[in-house]
Every structure is written in structure tokens, then in C-alpha cells.
Design an enzyme around this catalytic site. Structure first.
Site, PDB file in Angstrom:
ATOM      1  CG  ASP A   1      -7.018  -3.567   1.244  1.00  0.00           C
ATOM      2  OD1 ASP A   1      -7.350  -2.370   1.094  1.00  0.00           O
ATOM      3  OD2 ASP A   1      -6.356  -3.974   2.216  1.00  0.00           O
TER       4      ASP A   1
ATOM      5  CE  LYS B   1      -3.647  -2.544   2.351  1.00  0.00           C
ATOM      6  NZ  LYS B   1      -4.474  -2.741   3.523  1.00  0.00           N
TER       7      LYS B   1
END
Ligand code: ADP
Length: 507
Positions: free
Chosen positions: A385, A309
Site C-alpha cells: 500500500d 498513513k
């Protein structure tokens, strides 16, 4: 349910109704705050037309009655009485679902909305347009979200269908960006006309990169050499793979910075995106390593060497999740009739924008027009996600003339980090499961674990190819502004789209 319980829960509902009536009758007034002590509230039976709220003491007696389960006691109290208990510190707002039990999850959400609303400056949540009813909160509890107050609906469109490796897929896209689905659909049409998309899966490994401190560089160096050795690798792999039948350790990459050692564990994770799975495996492997190096200190299971991320060159170079290359040939006449441009214009624009422009900007993995637009819309629709769109959207789009006289277009996307799963995470939610089902990749693949997640990654890369083709064509043809106006015409004063609006120059 005993008759006492039925009566009491009827009176609780009656009270809630009365409170709603008070709210409707006097919308300018906020509801009376629950008393902070038991002194001010009535303890008499409710009568038609009365505002009835039992005292804190009475509510507490009902709530704490030892012969009853907490959930049964709560069923005897009205929402306002539960709020009274919560406001007096007797019930924690975060624990409402646990206390109410599985059959009253929506009530827990409703009460939390009221609790939060009444202490907020706007006091709007309780009566807001944020929906909360008719949602399966049992799938959320303990898995997807805490302190739940509802859910956020996002429009779901379908682009395509798109022919990927000989199978036709509808492309699900959850988005609020007008023209995105329509544009991707146009790309699908052009790709299908050339026979569809061919994909190659060149890698499948999720990664975790812990940071480990040593008391000296010498010891850190010894540990690095041990991990890189056959013996060390074998010990770590055995420990790692003992944690899941789906986790297969593929590689270990080590790097030192001073006395800190970073180890990048890369593993296949079946149909799961794999972060939970790999974290468990890494923890176990580090336990085994600790026996060999008792002086080592694991600073963090994720030492950012993963890299999850966050933008990082290591992902672009080594890959993370599914690494997919997707290509197609679009006949020259289709480029003209469907995409309203030429092979020459497209190739020139792709080089100047996606390759040179991104190089000029110092980009890592951003050699594309809007891969993130398509990928994120599919991520949202399929329960991925969304924070992983950072690395998953890394993409290089390539275009070149092909065919006898270069009249056709060869186009490809190279995406080394598509991080997706079809089990776990947000894929357990009902709507997202419906979308996965539509694609034929819901849950675990029955015969070949991992195949569903891989297919999803192939479909995503192919849809990105369609999106790239269409946007670049629009830019090359100077169509973009017109398309936006046509598709957003019902939204007067709508804010500008995030799509770039610079038309490509004609050659
Ligand atoms: P993640 O690792 O992506 O965070 P979870 O840990 O929530 O996902 O989900 C993976 C779980 O699903 C594991 O407990 C695993 O044993 C189980 N599972 C069942 N079938 C599969 C499959 N085909 N591939 C991967 N995991 C599977």
C-alpha cells in the site's frame, strides 16, 4: 452458445466495428450520443454500411428478458447499446463487471471508459493512451479497485543484487525517477564488497487504535484500568485472537483525552500487512469490552492512535509493522573506489545533514537522505500500500568510522515501521506476484507464517541502506548533478528530479 446467441453477438461485434469505422472516418466528430428516448433509433436489421443501433425499447426488452441471465442478455447487445442503457439509467456504471460476469470483465472496463469519456470535458479517456487490454481484472474485482478504467504502468528496474543476511537478492524498483535504480545499484555494489548487509528484526506488530467515548472521565478511567489489568487484557486477547489464526495480540497501550479512551492494539499478522486482519480482531475485542462497559461508545475503529498513513511520533517511538535495523561495514578502499568519497566526508555529512539538519527542521523519523525513494519504489513493485510510505519510510541513518584506524565505514539504517505483506492487498495482482516470486517471498510462507513478509522488510531496509550510502556519497563527492545529466540525457527539458541537488561541501 445457441446459434441465435452466436449470431447476435456476431452482429454486436459487427456494430462495434462499424462504430469504430465511423470514429476513424470522422475523427473530428464525436460519436452520436445514444438517443435519450426510443424514438430516434432504427430497429431494422443491420446492413453493410449502415449505422445500426437498436432502439432503447428493443435494447431494454433484450436486457430484461426474464428467461435469460443478465450476462447472457448483455452478450446480445453491442457496446453502444449497453451505453444507451447506461445513459438511460438502466445499468449502473459501477456495476458493469457484476452484470457482465467474470468472462467479460475487459468489456466492462471498455464500456466504462466510453461512459466516463463522453461526459467528461476532454472526451479523451475512450481513445487515450491509458492501457486497459490484456489485464487480469478478476484479481482486481472486489479486492483492489472499483470503477476500473485501465491500469497505470510504471517502469520496473532492478538494482543490485544485494547480499542480505547471506542471500543475494535482486532489488525490484518501480519508479519514474531517473538515476534512482542506478544509484541504489552502486550502493549495493559497495555493500556487497564489504560482505553484505546484516539485518535484525526488532519488532513485528501491526496496530489499530480505536477511539472510545465514555459518559464520564471516571468511567473512562475505570475502562483504562480494566484494559491494563491482567483480567481485562486476557478477555480482550481471547476475543481478538478468535478472529484469525494468524493474529496474535502482542500489546495494548491505552491513553485518555478527556472522556475519550484510545487503545492501541498491536498484533502480529503472519504474512499479511494486516490492516484488515487487525480491524476484525479489534472489532471483536471491543464487542467483548462493551459487555463489561455497556455505556461506552466506539466512535471509530481507527481513532488515529494507530497511526495509519499519517505522520506520528507514536509510530517512530513504538514501531508499527516490521521494525528492522540493517547494518554493514564498507571497507575504506571501496568507499574511495566505488563511492568516490572518504569515510571522513561521509560521516561528517551524515551528521550535519541527516542528524543535525533534520533535528533543526523538527523532524520525526526523517533522519535520512531519501529512504522513501527506495522504499516506495519497492512498495510499488511488490504490491504494497503506497500510502503507508508515510510511516514506513521513517528511518535514521547512522555512519561512523570503524576498523583499526577508523579507515572503514560502519553504516546502518533503523526503520521501526516497515508495513509490508506478501498476501492480501495489491500482492494478489499478477505482475506484483511475479516480483515477489523473483524475491522468493510470494504468498504465505509454507512453514513459518510471517517469514516471507519479514524477509521482504529486511530486503527493503537493506536496499534503503544502499540508497542512503550512494546518495550521501554522491552529495559528499559533488557527483549528483553529473549523474543526473548522464542518466537523463535523452530527456531534453525533463523536469528536475526530486533528489536534492546540493553537493556536499568538501572538508
Ligand atoms: P490485510 O490484513 O493485510 O489487509 P487480507 O485480509 O487481505 O490482508 O489478507 C489476509 C488473509 O490471508 C487472511 O484472510 C488470512 O487468513 C489469509 N492468510 C493465508 N495465509 C496467511 C499467512 N501466512 N499470513 C497471514 N494471512 C494469511
Amino acid at each position: 452458445m445457441s446459434s441465435f446467441t452466436i449470431q447476435q453477438s456476431f452482429s454486436a461485434r459487427f456494430l462495434d466495428l462499424k462504430l469504430k469505422q465511423v470514429r476513424l472516418a470522422h475523427p473530428e466528430q464525436s460519436l452520436p450520443s445514444p438517443p435519450s428516448s426510443d424514438s430516434g433509433a432504427s430497429s431494422s436489421s443491420p446492413a453493410e454500411g449502415d449505422y445500426f443501433l437498436r432502439s432503447l425499447k428493443e435494447c431494454l426488452e433484450i436486457y430484461e428478458e426474464p428467461s435469460r441471465a443478465r450476462s447472457d442478455s448483455l452478450a446480445l447487445l453491442s457496446d453502444e447499446e449497453v451505453i444507451l442503457l447506461a445513459n438511460n439509467g438502466k445499468i449502473a456504471a459501477y456495476a458493469l463487471e457484476k452484470l457482465f460476469g467474470m468472462s467479460e470483465l475487459e468489456r466492462a472496463v471498455r464500456i466504462r471508459r466510453a461512459l466516463i469519456s463522453r461526459v467528461s470535458s476532454t472526451k479523451s479517456l475512450e481513445s487515450s493512451t491509458i492501457p486497459f487490454e490484456s489485464y487480469d481484472y478478476s484479481r482486481v474485482l472486489g479486492a483492489c479497485c472499483e470503477n476500473v478504467v485501465g491500469y497505470i504502468p510504471i517502469p520496473l528496474g532492478v538494482a543490485g543484487p544485494l547480499n542480505v543476511d547471506g542471500t543475494s537478492y535482486p532489488i525490484p524498483m518501480a519508479t519514474a525517477e531517473g538515476t534512482l535504480v542506478a544509484s541504489t545499484s552502486r550502493g549495493c555494489k559497495a555493500l556487497n564488497a564489504g560482505g553484505g548487509v546484516t539485518t535484525v528484526l526488532v519488532g513485528d506488530a501491526m496496530t489499530r487504535g480505536p477511539a472510545i467515548d465514555f459518559p464520564s472521565v471516571a468511567l473512562a478511567g475505570q475502562a483504562k484500568a480494566w484494559i491494563d489489568s491482567e483480567q481485562g487484557h486476557a478477555i480482550l486477547r481471547e476475543a481478538f485472537e478468535s478472529t484469525s489464526r494468524f493474529a496474535k495480540l502482542k500489546s495494548l497501550k491505552t491513553a485518555m483525552a478527556g472522556r475519550t479512551l484510545y487503545v492501541r492494539f498491536a498484533t502480529s499478522t503472519g504474512d499479511a500487512m494486516g490492516m484488515n486482519m487487525i480491524s476484525k480482531g479489534t472489532e471483536k475485542a471491543l464487542d467483548a469490552m462493551q459487555k463489561r462497559f455497556p455505556e461506552m461508545v466506539v466512535l471509530a475503529l481507527s481513532g488515529n492512535y494507530c497511526t495509519d498513513k499519517k505522520p506520528a511520533a507514536i509510530n517512530w517511538i513504538e514501531g508499527r509493522g516490521k521494525s528492522v535495523v540493517a547494518e554493514a561495514v564498507v571497507p575504506g578502499d571501496i568507499v574511495k573506489s566505488v563511492l568516490k568519497t572518504t569515510v571522513k566526508d561521509l560521516c561528517n555529512l551524515n551528521i550535519k545533514k541527516n542528524l543535525i539538519g533534520s533535528a533543526m527542521a523538527g523532524s520525526i523519523g526523517g533522519f535520512n537522505a531519501h529512504a522513501s525513494n527506495i522504499l516506495t519504489a519497492i512498495f510499488l513493485a511488490t504490491g504494497q500500500d503506497p500510502a503507508q510510505n508515510v510511516e514506513s519510510s521513517m528511518c535514521m541513518t547512522l555512519m561512523e568510522p570503524t576498523g583499526m584506524d577508523g579507515e572503514d565505514l560502519l553504516v546502518s539504517v533503523t526503520m521501526p515501521c516497515i508495513e509490508v505483506g506478501t498476501v492480501g492487498g495489491g500482492t494478489v495482482l499478477a505482475a506484483q506476484q511475479g516480483v515477489l516470486e523473483m524475491l522468493g517471498v510470494r504468498g504465505a510462507h509454507p512453514q513459518q507464517p510471517g517469514k516471507n513478509a519479514q524477509t521482504l522488510a529486511r530486503v527493503i531496509a537493506s536496499a534503503v541502506l544502499a540508497g542512503e550510502l550512494s546518495l550521501l556519497s554522491a552529495l559528499a563527492a559533488g557527483h549528483l548533478i553529473k549523474a543526473h545529466m548522464a542518466h537523463n540525457r535523452s530527456q531534453a527539458n525533463s523536469p528536475a528530479s526530486s533528489l536534492p541537488v546540493t553537493p556536499g561541501a568538501r572538508l
